[in-house]
Design a protein around this motif. Structure first.
Motif, PDB file in Angstrom:
ATOM      1  N   VAL A 168       0.840  -1.216   0.000  1.00  0.00           N
ATOM      2  CA  VAL A 168       0.000   0.000   0.000  1.00  0.00           C
ATOM      3  C   VAL A 168       0.867   1.255   0.000  1.00  0.00           C
ATOM      4  CG1 VAL A 168      -1.946  -1.139   1.101  1.00  0.00           C
ATOM      5  CG2 VAL A 168      -0.200  -0.104   2.534  1.00  0.00           C
ATOM      6  N   ASP A 169       2.131   1.101  -0.410  1.00  0.00           N
ATOM      7  CA  ASP A 169       3.030   2.247  -0.591  1.00  0.00           C
ATOM      8  C   ASP A 169       3.313   3.006   0.702  1.00  0.00           C
ATOM      9  OD1 ASP A 169       3.110   1.637  -3.266  1.00  0.00           O
ATOM     10  OD2 ASP A 169       1.461   2.983  -3.776  1.00  0.00           O
ATOM     11  N   ARG A 170       3.459   2.255   1.806  1.00  0.00           N
ATOM     12  CA  ARG A 170       3.895   2.887   3.054  1.00  0.00           C
ATOM     13  C   ARG A 170       5.309   2.379   3.350  1.00  0.00           C
ATOM     14  NH1 ARG A 170      -1.373   1.669   5.364  1.00  0.00           N
ATOM     15  NH2 ARG A 170      -0.414   0.027   6.569  1.00  0.00           N
ATOM     16  N   TYR A 171       6.266   3.269   3.182  1.00  0.00           N
ATOM     17  CA  TYR A 171       7.670   2.871   3.336  1.00  0.00           C
ATOM     18  C   TYR A 171       8.345   3.572   4.519  1.00  0.00           C
ATOM     19  CZ  TYR A 171       6.658   1.878  -1.569  1.00  0.00           C
ATOM     20  OH  TYR A 171       6.083   1.447  -2.725  1.00  0.00           O
ATOM     21  N   SER A 172       7.558   4.111   5.428  1.00  0.00           N
ATOM     22  CA  SER A 172       8.129   4.995   6.441  1.00  0.00           C
ATOM     23  C   SER A 172       8.526   4.286   7.729  1.00  0.00           C
ATOM     24  CB  SER A 172       7.110   6.098   6.793  1.00  0.00           C
ATOM     25  OG  SER A 172       5.906   5.529   7.272  1.00  0.00           O
ATOM     26  N   PHE A 173       8.370   2.946   7.825  1.00  0.00           N
ATOM     27  CA  PHE A 173       8.691   2.285   9.086  1.00  0.00           C
ATOM     28  C   PHE A 173      10.195   2.254   9.323  1.00  0.00           C
ATOM     29  CE2 PHE A 173       8.450  -1.073   5.911  1.00  0.00           C
ATOM     30  CZ  PHE A 173       9.667  -1.705   6.097  1.00  0.00           C
ATOM     31  N   GLN A 174      10.531   2.161  10.612  1.00  0.00           N
ATOM     32  CA  GLN A 174      11.941   2.108  10.988  1.00  0.00           C
ATOM     33  C   GLN A 174      12.404   0.648  11.009  1.00  0.00           C
ATOM     34  OE1 GLN A 174      13.896   4.786  11.525  1.00  0.00           O
ATOM     35  NE2 GLN A 174      12.154   6.075  10.966  1.00  0.00           N
ATOM     36  N   PHE A 175      13.591   0.405  10.511  1.00  0.00           N
ATOM     37  CA  PHE A 175      14.134  -0.940  10.513  1.00  0.00           C
ATOM     38  C   PHE A 175      14.690  -1.258  11.900  1.00  0.00           C
ATOM     39  CE2 PHE A 175      14.641   0.287   6.000  1.00  0.00           C
ATOM     40  CZ  PHE A 175      13.849  -0.711   5.454  1.00  0.00           C
ATOM     41  N   SER A 176      14.159  -2.303  12.533  1.00  0.00           N
ATOM     42  CA  SER A 176      14.630  -2.721  13.851  1.00  0.00           C
ATOM     43  C   SER A 176      15.668  -3.829  13.692  1.00  0.00           C
ATOM     44  CB  SER A 176      13.459  -3.217  14.703  1.00  0.00           C
ATOM     45  OG  SER A 176      12.809  -4.293  14.062  1.00  0.00           O
ATOM     46  N   GLU A 177      16.436  -4.036  14.765  1.00  0.00           N
ATOM     47  CA  GLU A 177      17.461  -5.073  14.736  1.00  0.00           C
ATOM     48  C   GLU A 177      16.788  -6.440  14.850  1.00  0.00           C
ATOM     49  OE1 GLU A 177      21.017  -6.902  14.341  1.00  0.00           O
ATOM     50  OE2 GLU A 177      20.551  -4.759  14.099  1.00  0.00           O
ATOM     51  N   PRO A 178      16.869  -7.294  13.833  1.00  0.00           N
ATOM     52  CA  PRO A 178      16.189  -8.597  13.888  1.00  0.00           C
ATOM     53  C   PRO A 178      16.850  -9.542  14.888  1.00  0.00           C
ATOM     54  CG  PRO A 178      17.388  -8.336  11.821  1.00  0.00           C
ATOM     55  CD  PRO A 178      17.583  -7.076  12.596  1.00  0.00           C
ATOM     56  N   LEU A 186      15.487 -13.987   7.802  1.00  0.00           N
ATOM     57  CA  LEU A 186      14.521 -13.634   6.760  1.00  0.00           C
ATOM     58  C   LEU A 186      14.180 -12.146   6.825  1.00  0.00           C
ATOM     59  CD1 LEU A 186      12.609 -14.536   4.502  1.00  0.00           C
ATOM     60  CD2 LEU A 186      10.915 -15.069   6.269  1.00  0.00           C
ATOM     61  N   GLN A 187      13.983 -11.632   8.047  1.00  0.00           N
ATOM     62  CA  GLN A 187      13.679 -10.205   8.190  1.00  0.00           C
ATOM     63  C   GLN A 187      14.868  -9.349   7.767  1.00  0.00           C
ATOM     64  OE1 GLN A 187      12.133  -9.093  12.022  1.00  0.00           O
ATOM     65  NE2 GLN A 187      12.472  -6.919  11.682  1.00  0.00           N
ATOM     66  N   ARG A 188      16.080  -9.812   8.066  1.00  0.00           N
ATOM     67  CA  ARG A 188      17.273  -9.072   7.671  1.00  0.00           C
ATOM     68  C   ARG A 188      17.362  -8.986   6.139  1.00  0.00           C
ATOM     69  NH1 ARG A 188      20.263 -12.010  10.338  1.00  0.00           N
ATOM     70  NH2 ARG A 188      20.066 -10.946  12.321  1.00  0.00           N
ATOM     71  N   THR A 189      17.038 -10.094   5.485  1.00  0.00           N
ATOM     72  CA  THR A 189      17.029 -10.088   4.010  1.00  0.00           C
ATOM     73  C   THR A 189      15.958  -9.144   3.483  1.00  0.00           C
ATOM     74  OG1 THR A 189      17.780 -12.387   4.017  1.00  0.00           O
ATOM     75  CG2 THR A 189      16.821 -11.552   1.974  1.00  0.00           C
ATOM     76  N   GLN A 195      15.156  -1.667   1.775  1.00  0.00           N
ATOM     77  CA  GLN A 195      15.979  -0.469   1.688  1.00  0.00           C
ATOM     78  C   GLN A 195      16.377  -0.185   0.246  1.00  0.00           C
ATOM     79  OE1 GLN A 195      16.861   1.629   4.486  1.00  0.00           O
ATOM     80  NE2 GLN A 195      17.096   2.847   2.638  1.00  0.00           N
ATOM     81  N   ARG A 196      16.689  -1.265  -0.485  1.00  0.00           N
ATOM     82  CA  ARG A 196      17.041  -1.078  -1.892  1.00  0.00           C
ATOM     83  C   ARG A 196      15.843  -0.571  -2.681  1.00  0.00           C
ATOM     84  NH1 ARG A 196      20.087  -5.874  -4.924  1.00  0.00           N
ATOM     85  NH2 ARG A 196      21.604  -5.262  -3.310  1.00  0.00           N
ATOM     86  N   VAL A 197      14.636  -1.118  -2.375  1.00  0.00           N
ATOM     87  CA  VAL A 197      13.422  -0.662  -3.070  1.00  0.00           C
ATOM     88  C   VAL A 197      13.161   0.807  -2.771  1.00  0.00           C
ATOM     89  CG1 VAL A 197      10.910  -0.917  -3.162  1.00  0.00           C
ATOM     90  CG2 VAL A 197      12.370  -2.942  -3.207  1.00  0.00           C
ATOM     91  N   ASP A 202      12.908   6.340  -4.588  1.00  0.00           N
ATOM     92  CA  ASP A 202      13.281   7.766  -4.545  1.00  0.00           C
ATOM     93  C   ASP A 202      13.951   8.196  -5.853  1.00  0.00           C
ATOM     94  OD1 ASP A 202      12.272   7.919  -2.001  1.00  0.00           O
ATOM     95  OD2 ASP A 202      14.213   7.612  -1.020  1.00  0.00           O
ATOM     96  N   GLU A 203      14.828   7.311  -6.348  1.00  0.00           N
ATOM     97  CA  GLU A 203      15.518   7.638  -7.594  1.00  0.00           C
ATOM     98  C   GLU A 203      14.540   7.682  -8.756  1.00  0.00           C
ATOM     99  OE1 GLU A 203      19.208   5.913 -10.338  1.00  0.00           O
ATOM    100  OE2 GLU A 203      18.740   5.035  -8.380  1.00  0.00           O
TER     101      GLU A 203
END
Length: 457
Positions: A168-178, A186-189, A195-197, A202-203
Motif C-alpha cells: 500500500v506504498d507505506r515505506y516509512s517504518f523504521q528498521f529494527s534489529e532482527p 529472513l527479516q534481515r534479508t 531499503q534497496r526498493v 526515490d531515484e
C-alpha cells in the motif's frame, strides 16, 4: 539467542528423554510389584501348608514338600523356622509342632504385611509414573506451541505487516534489529531488499519528475512553432500563395498530415504530463448524452469516410450524464477512432449505452475488426503501446490515446477495459457512475444500437 530449530529440537529431546527415564522407572517399579505379588502368594501358600500340619496325621509326602520349600528359601531367616517345624513334624511331637507353627505363622504375618506394603508402594509409583509419562507429551506440545507462537507466528506477523505496508506504498517504518534466528535472517534479508526498493523508488520518483518536467517544457516549446508550420502549410495547399504543381501539392499535403500528427502527439504529451502531475481538474456538469455523441461522431465523419466505415450511435433521448464534456468527447474520440482504424471496409463501429447491475452507466464501442490478442489487451492501455494493424493503416497513433482515456475515465470515477477475441472484433467499454434520465427510461443492456449511414452519426 539460539535458533528456532535448536529450541524446538531441545524441547523434543527433553520430552523424549523424560519419557524414556520414566519408562525405565516404571519397568523397575513393575518388577518390584511383581516380586511383592509373588512373595505374597508364596507366604499364603506356605502358611496354609504349615497350618495343615497341625490338623492332620504325619505324611511323608507332605514332609518332602516342606523340605523342597526349605531349599527354595535358601538363606532366608524364615528357612530356620521352617527347619524347626520340619524337625518337630518328623519327631511327631504335637506340642513342639504347635508352638513352632504359631511362631512361624507370626513371622509369616510380618513378612506378609511387609510384602503388602511394598506392593502398595509399587502400585502407587506405577500410577504416578504413568501419569507423568502421559503428561510429558502434553507439556512438550504446550512448550512447542509457546515457542512457535513467540518465535515464529509473531515474527511472521510483523514481517507480513511490513510487506503489506509495501503493497500500500507505506515505506516509512523504521528498521529494527532482527533476532538472531531463522526468522531474523529472513527479516534481515527483507530489510535489505526494502531499503534497496526505497532507494530505487526515490531515484525513480526523481527521474519521473524530471521526465514529466522535460515533456511538459518540450511540448510547450514545440506547440507554438508546430502551429505556425501547420498554418503555413494550410495556406500553401489552399492556393492563397498561388497555384502549385500537383507533385508539390501532394508533398505539402503529406507534410500537413504529418504536422497534424505531431500536434496531436504534443497535445497528448501535455495532457499526460498534467494527468501525472494531478493538474488536470475536471469541469463536471450535467450533459445531454445524445448531443455530445452527435458532436463526437460528426468530428469523425471524415476519418470514417476515408476508411469506408459506418458509425452507428444508439440514441438515448433524455439521458444526461455528469461529466466534463470536453474530456468525455476526448475519451470517445480516442475509442471510436481506434475502432475505425481497425475495422474492415464496409464495417460498422457501434456506440451504445446500457446499465450495469450495480446501477452505473456502461458505454461500449464495438468494431468488427481483427480483434486483440489476450496477451495484448492489458498492454494497450500502457504508454506508447499499441496493436499493429497492417490491414488498416488509416491512422498512425501515438500510443497515448488509450492511456489518456483510462486516466480520464478513472478521474470520472469509472473503469475502462476491453473484451475481444482474435478475428472477432473488439468491444471497448467504460463506466460512469453519475447519470439520470429525464424521460424515466433506464438504459437496458439488451438495447441494440441503431445503425446510421456511412460516415453519419
Amino acid at each position: 539467542m539460539s535458533s528456532i530449530r535448536a529450541r524446538l529440537a531441545m524441547i523434543v529431546l527433553l520430552v523424549v528423554t523424560g519419557m524414556a527415564w520414566f519408562g525405565q522407572a516404571s519397568i523397575r517399579t513393575y518388577e518390584d510389584y511383581d516380586r511383592a505379588q509373588g512373595q505374597i502368594g508364596d507366604v499364603l501358600e506356605l502358611r496354609a501348608q504349615v497350618l495343615f500340619l497341625d490338623a492332620t496325621s504325619y505324611s511323608p509326602k507332605l514332609a518332602g514338600r516342606l523340605k523342597e520349600k526349605r531349599k527354595e528359601l535358601g538363606r532366608d531367616p524364615r528357612a530356620n523356622l521352617l527347619s524347626d517345624i520340619i524337625q518337630a513334624y518328623n519327631e511327631k511331637d504335637p506340642k513342639a509342632l504347635r508352638r513352632r507353627v504359631l511362631a512361624f505363622v507370626d513371622s509369616e504375618r510380618r513378612t506378609l504385611n511387609d510384602a503388602l506394603l511394598r506392593q502398595r508402594e509399587a502400585e502407587r509409583k506405577l500410577k504416578q509414573n504413568a501419569a507423568v509419562t502421559a503428561l510429558l507429551p502434553l507439556v512438550g506440545l504446550f512448550m512447542l506451541w509457546l515457542t512457535v507462537r513467540a518465535s515464529v507466528f509473531r515474527g511472521i506477523d510483523r514481517l507480513s505487516r511490513r510487506m503489506m505496508d509495501f503493497l500500500v506504498d507505506r515505506y516509512s517504518f523504521q528498521f529494527s534489529e532482527p533476532e538472531s534466528n531463522e526468522l531474523g535472517q529472513l527479516q534481515r534479508t527483507f530489510n535489505s531488499l526494502a531499503q534497496r526498493v526505497i532507494n530505487n523508488m526515490d531515484e525513480l520518483k526523481s527521474l519521473d519528475q524530471a521526465k514529466s518536467d522535460f515533456l511538459s517544457i518540450t511540448s510547450h516549446e514545440l506547440r507554438t512553432p508546430m502551429t505556425s508550420i501547420k498554418g503555413s502549410l494550410s495556406l500553401l495547399t489552399s492556393g492563397v500563395m498561388g497555384r502549385l504543381e500537383p507533385q508539390a501539392e501532394k508533398l505539402l499535403k503529406i507534410a500537413e498530415s504529418e504536422t497534424d500528427r505531431l500536434i496531436r502527439l504534443i497535445n497528448d504529451l501535455l495532457d499526460l504530463a498534467k494527468i501525472e502531475a494531478g493538474k488536470l481538474p475536471l469541469k463536471g456538469d450535467w450533459v445531454n448524452w445524445d448531443e455530445m455523441m452527435h458532436k463526437t461522431a460528426q468530428s469523425l465523419v471524415g476519418l470514417a469516410n476515408a476508411a469506408k466505415v459506418r458509425i452507428a450511435v444508439q440514441p438515448r433521448p433524455g439521458l444526461e450524464v455528469y461529466m466534463d464534456r470536453d474530456r468525455m468527447q476526448q475519451i470517445l474520440t480516442n475509442l471510436v477512432s481506434n475502432s475505425i482504424k481497425f475495422s474492415p471496409e464496409d464495417g460498422t463501429v457501434s456506440v451504445f449505452a446500457s446499465k450495469t447491475r450495480n446501477g452505473e452507466m456502461l458505454v461500449q464501442v464495438q468494431d468488427q475488426g481483427i480483434g486483440i490478442a489476450p496477451e495484448d489487451q492489458e498492454l494497450i492501455f500502457q504508454k506508447f503501446r499499441q496493436s499493429s494493424s497492417p490491414e488498416s493503416p488509416i491512422v498512425k497513433g501515438t500510443g497515448l490515446g488509450l492511456t489518456i482515456a483510462r486516466a480520464l475515465v478513472e478521474e470520472h470515477g469509472g473503469t475502462i477495459g476491453v473484451h475481444s477475441e482474435k478475428g472477432k472484433g473488439a468491444t471497448f467499454y467504460f463506466t460512469l457512475p453519475k447519470w439520470r434520465d429525464q424521460t424515466g427510461h433506464s438504459p437496458d443492456a439488451d438495447d441494440v444500437p441503431a445503425e446510421r449511414g456511412r460516415g453519419a452519426a
